[in-house]
Design a protein around this motif. Structure first.
Motif, PDB file in Angstrom:
ATOM      1  N   ALA A   7      -7.401  -6.032  -1.849  1.00 43.04           N
ATOM      2  CA  ALA A   7      -5.992  -6.442  -1.817  1.00 43.04           C
ATOM      3  C   ALA A   7      -5.959  -7.937  -1.545  1.00 43.04           C
ATOM      4  CB  ALA A   7      -5.240  -5.684  -0.736  1.00 43.04           C
ATOM      5  N   CYS A   8      -5.228  -8.668  -2.370  1.00 41.55           N
ATOM      6  CA  CYS A   8      -5.204 -10.131  -2.213  1.00 41.55           C
ATOM      7  C   CYS A   8      -3.900 -10.669  -2.803  1.00 41.55           C
ATOM      8  CB  CYS A   8      -6.414 -10.757  -2.906  1.00 41.55           C
ATOM      9  SG  CYS A   8      -6.408 -10.509  -4.696  1.00 41.55           S
ATOM     10  N   ASP A   9      -3.763 -11.995  -2.816  1.00 40.63           N
ATOM     11  CA  ASP A   9      -2.624 -12.621  -3.507  1.00 40.63           C
ATOM     12  C   ASP A   9      -2.964 -12.644  -4.996  1.00 40.63           C
ATOM     13  OD1 ASP A   9      -1.209 -13.217  -1.113  1.00 40.63           O
ATOM     14  OD2 ASP A   9      -2.576 -14.912  -0.798  1.00 40.63           O
ATOM     15  N   ILE A  25       0.294  -4.555 -12.405  1.00 38.60           N
ATOM     16  CA  ILE A  25       1.508  -4.077 -11.717  1.00 38.60           C
ATOM     17  C   ILE A  25       1.474  -4.561 -10.273  1.00 38.60           C
ATOM     18  CG2 ILE A  25       2.700  -2.020 -10.842  1.00 38.60           C
ATOM     19  CD1 ILE A  25       3.154  -2.316 -13.775  1.00 38.60           C
ATOM     20  N   VAL A  26       2.537  -5.225  -9.862  1.00 35.77           N
ATOM     21  CA  VAL A  26       2.650  -5.752  -8.499  1.00 35.77           C
ATOM     22  C   VAL A  26       3.958  -5.230  -7.902  1.00 35.77           C
ATOM     23  CG1 VAL A  26       3.011  -7.842  -7.123  1.00 35.77           C
ATOM     24  CG2 VAL A  26       1.274  -7.807  -8.924  1.00 35.77           C
ATOM     25  N   GLY A  27       3.846  -4.483  -6.820  1.00 38.88           N
ATOM     26  CA  GLY A  27       5.056  -3.945  -6.177  1.00 38.88           C
ATOM     27  C   GLY A  27       5.864  -3.073  -7.120  1.00 38.88           C
ATOM     28  N   GLY A  28       5.189  -2.337  -7.993  1.00 39.67           N
ATOM     29  CA  GLY A  28       5.873  -1.423  -8.903  1.00 39.67           C
ATOM     30  C   GLY A  28       6.452  -2.096 -10.133  1.00 39.67           C
ATOM     31  N   ARG A  29       6.261  -3.412 -10.266  1.00 42.66           N
ATOM     32  CA  ARG A  29       6.813  -4.120 -11.429  1.00 42.66           C
ATOM     33  C   ARG A  29       5.710  -4.832 -12.202  1.00 42.66           C
ATOM     34  NH1 ARG A  29      12.263  -6.933  -9.107  1.00 42.66           N
ATOM     35  NH2 ARG A  29      12.720  -6.969 -11.333  1.00 42.66           N
ATOM     36  N   ALA A  30       5.941  -5.004 -13.496  1.00 42.51           N
ATOM     37  CA  ALA A  30       4.992  -5.764 -14.308  1.00 42.51           C
ATOM     38  C   ALA A  30       5.242  -7.249 -14.086  1.00 42.51           C
ATOM     39  CB  ALA A  30       5.167  -5.427 -15.779  1.00 42.51           C
ATOM     40  N   GLU A  66      -2.334  -6.429  -5.430  1.00 38.63           N
ATOM     41  CA  GLU A  66      -1.563  -7.260  -4.511  1.00 38.63           C
ATOM     42  C   GLU A  66      -1.577  -6.614  -3.120  1.00 38.63           C
ATOM     43  OE1 GLU A  66      -0.253 -10.147  -5.240  1.00 38.63           O
ATOM     44  OE2 GLU A  66       0.816 -10.476  -3.344  1.00 38.63           O
ATOM     45  N   HIS A  67      -1.480  -7.459  -2.081  1.00 38.38           N
ATOM     46  CA  HIS A  67      -1.361  -6.931  -0.727  1.00 38.38           C
ATOM     47  C   HIS A  67      -0.245  -5.892  -0.679  1.00 38.38           C
ATOM     48  CE1 HIS A  67      -4.054  -9.821   1.114  1.00 38.38           C
ATOM     49  NE2 HIS A  67      -3.385 -10.830   0.560  1.00 38.38           N
ATOM     50  N   GLY A  68      -0.520  -4.735  -0.124  1.00 35.67           N
ATOM     51  CA  GLY A  68       0.503  -3.698   0.007  1.00 35.67           C
ATOM     52  C   GLY A  68       0.505  -2.708  -1.132  1.00 35.67           C
ATOM     53  N   ASP A  69      -0.251  -3.015  -2.208  1.00 37.86           N
ATOM     54  CA  ASP A  69      -0.287  -2.127  -3.378  1.00 37.86           C
ATOM     55  C   ASP A  69      -1.538  -1.251  -3.392  1.00 37.86           C
ATOM     56  OD1 ASP A  69       2.108  -2.854  -4.461  1.00 37.86           O
ATOM     57  OD2 ASP A  69       1.270  -4.191  -5.994  1.00 37.86           O
ATOM     58  N   GLU A  70      -2.301  -1.238  -2.294  1.00 28.87           N
ATOM     59  CA  GLU A  70      -3.583  -0.523  -2.289  1.00 28.87           C
ATOM     60  C   GLU A  70      -3.396   0.932  -2.735  1.00 28.87           C
ATOM     61  OE1 GLU A  70      -2.266  -2.278   0.086  1.00 28.87           O
ATOM     62  OE2 GLU A  70      -3.703  -3.694   0.933  1.00 28.87           O
ATOM     63  N   ALA A  84       0.006   0.136  -8.942  1.00 27.80           N
ATOM     64  CA  ALA A  84      -1.403  -0.199  -9.090  1.00 27.80           C
ATOM     65  C   ALA A  84      -2.230   1.080  -9.134  1.00 27.80           C
ATOM     66  CB  ALA A  84      -1.851  -1.095  -7.942  1.00 27.80           C
ATOM     67  N   ALA A  85      -1.768   2.127  -8.401  1.00 24.50           N
ATOM     68  CA  ALA A  85      -2.487   3.407  -8.422  1.00 24.50           C
ATOM     69  C   ALA A  85      -2.490   4.007  -9.825  1.00 24.50           C
ATOM     70  CB  ALA A  85      -1.841   4.379  -7.435  1.00 24.50           C
ATOM     71  N   ALA A  86      -1.362   3.873 -10.524  1.00 22.18           N
ATOM     72  CA  ALA A  86      -1.288   4.392 -11.893  1.00 22.18           C
ATOM     73  C   ALA A  86      -2.287   3.674 -12.794  1.00 22.18           C
ATOM     74  CB  ALA A  86       0.130   4.232 -12.440  1.00 22.18           C
TER      75      ALA A  86
END
Lengths: 317, 317
Positions: A285-287, A230-235, A271-275, A254-256
């Motif tokens: 967190a990375c690309d 999951i990246v930014g809430g999307r698969a 993904e960066h921002g999904d920590e 990503a937390a889920a």
């Protein structure tokens, strides 16, 4: 990271496309012989009288650089002349089996009929294709991922995923059958320094592996890390984002994913921002999106360096 | 020839290419519904785990105008991508199964596995392809044409014919298995006015049909005519010319064909100049080589007119 702390025996757990692409990266980032990929077989089914193993084949073709990366499934330079013929005969044409792909299913069918195990057959096919990793089906005996849907009742996975385009809303995912992990799978896990759960669907790709009798025990030794699908809430691909609220009771994130795997994980790669703000789990967190083969290798190297830190920490604790 | 004496129910006996091309001519020369083709299944074998019926498929594809006439076997616009894959896997690659052709074998395998008889499966396939004749396998249960050779011992027919290019010299042809003619075959023969033995190899294509229990009895009613597969002492196609001296004890000729079938024949159709000097058998000498589809229909019309004369003579005697 130094040479001594580099994990030598790495196992990746994989479903289809996402896990296969990540496994490709690992196979290029690691030394030859270091990687074993354990693959979900819950999606397997019989079609045109032949045993089809979609995830195994995706992993095999991807690792051998034979997959059609643009289409996202099957072999490159594929044709569908047998399928055209089957359609003309009024046969089952909802699942796209290509002509080149058919060779795999025909060879597998014959080898299984001759008494080989799925593990043996897979090894033979991988060697012929020059796959630079060991690929293991999670079990030698079949089990079938079943989808309980609101609209259409219970469907075998491929009927839901391909036949109905994953549209009927999922109420429950369960396995019909409960075969033990193969001996090769148990040995590979128990002997691994590091197990990486690839960016595959936890419910339909990874849970079937983790729930095989013998797997949880074998996972007590190695450090386990997951890569978030999951990246930014999307698969990145597939129906996962809709499944998490229905099956996990929370929004896709990503937390889920981290909560789903729970205490199994020493770390998670997002993904960066999904920590995810979760205690007790290290986060990298990375690309994490793999747009091309270079991305796959880079992500694999990032994950391995991250895991090296976790391994070193464990060694020092 | 007048309308009343025209045979209405015609059965052709056929092996592969020659018989199939002649059957094509009959299917276009006769009214719809008039023709039944009974096909040799002694060449059938299992390949890649699938039941292959080379003569049935050649007849079916030829009658549906789907056959590759230049190559002489298989379907037009065919590709061989599955075969390439099987070769890569180290599988059996000596028999050329095309991708489009595979649809037939896959559908047949599934229908047989589901309990359909070969007669039923063949009917279903023919309808889907728009075959304008009834095509019947000689038997529903398998039997296998075996070739005793001087050099290489006993070989199943396809191993000798395709695998060794029909090169090892033949000592004996025999059938492994002795299934009865299907009920549909017996009914078709017993109800026929005219049975035409196509220009196929008597030993490996026609004798397997004639020797099915039930066939000889059913052949007492209709007039039986053969089309010689030997022209000017040579076989139009295949290894027949070498087989006649070895198995029939005389040089290859239309006369040898007539003697082989013996009292079964009311007439024989031969090439100009090949007239056999045999008492009790009527002879039609004509242009018997089929270079194109027009030739097939012309030869069929010549044969039917010749047979009309034999039928009228029998009716008047």
């Amino acid at each position: 990271m130094n040479a001594r702390s580099a994990p030598r025996r790495v196992v990746a757990l994989s479903g289809g496309v996402g896990g296969a692409r990540f496994a490709y990266g690992l196979s290029r980032a690691l030394e030859p012989g270091a990687l074993t990929v354990i693959v979900n077989t819950g999606d397997d089914f019989t079609h045109w009288g032949l045993p089809i193993c979609p995830d195994l084949d995706t992993v095999m073709y991807t690792l051998a650089e034979l997959s059609d990366d643009e289409r996202g499934w099957g072999l490159k330079d594929e044709t569908f002349h047998a399928l055209e013929g089957v359609r003309r005969y009024g046969g089952e044409a909802w699942f796209m089996l290509g002509d080149r792909d058919l060779a795999t299913h025909l060879q597998r069918a014959q080898a299984l009929a001759a008494g080989d195990s799925l593990t043996q057959v897979t090894d033979t096919l991988c060697r012929a294709l020059g796959v630079p990793a060991r690929v293991l089906p999670m079990a030698d005996e079949p089990c079938r991922t079943m989808i309980d849907t609101e609209r259409d009742g219970t469907l075998p996975f491929q009927q839901w995923f391909v036949g109905r385009r994953a549209e009927p809303k999922v109420q429950k995912v369960w396995l019909d059958g409960d075969p033990p992990a193969s001996a090769a799978v148990v040995q590979a896990l128990a002997g691994a320094d590091l197990v990486i759960i690839g960016p595959s669907n936890p419910y339909v790709s990874i849970d079937p592996i983790l729930s095989r009798p013998g797997v949880r025990d074998a996972l007590r030794g190695p450090v386990v890390v997951a890569v978030s699908p999951i990246v930014g809430g999307r698969a990145v691909k597939g129906p996962l984002a809709e499944m998490i609220p229905a099956l996990g009771g929370e929004p896709a994130s990503a937390a889920a994913i981290a909560r789903h795997y729970g205490s199994l994980l020493a770390g998670i790669v997002v993904e960066h921002g999904d920590e995810p703000p979760i205690r007790g789990v290290s986060v990298l967190a990375c690309d994490s999106i793999m747009k091309n083969r270079e991305d796959r290798v880079r992500l694999a190297r990032d994950c391995l360096a991250f895991a090296d830190g976790l391994l070193a920490r464990r060694a020092n604790s």
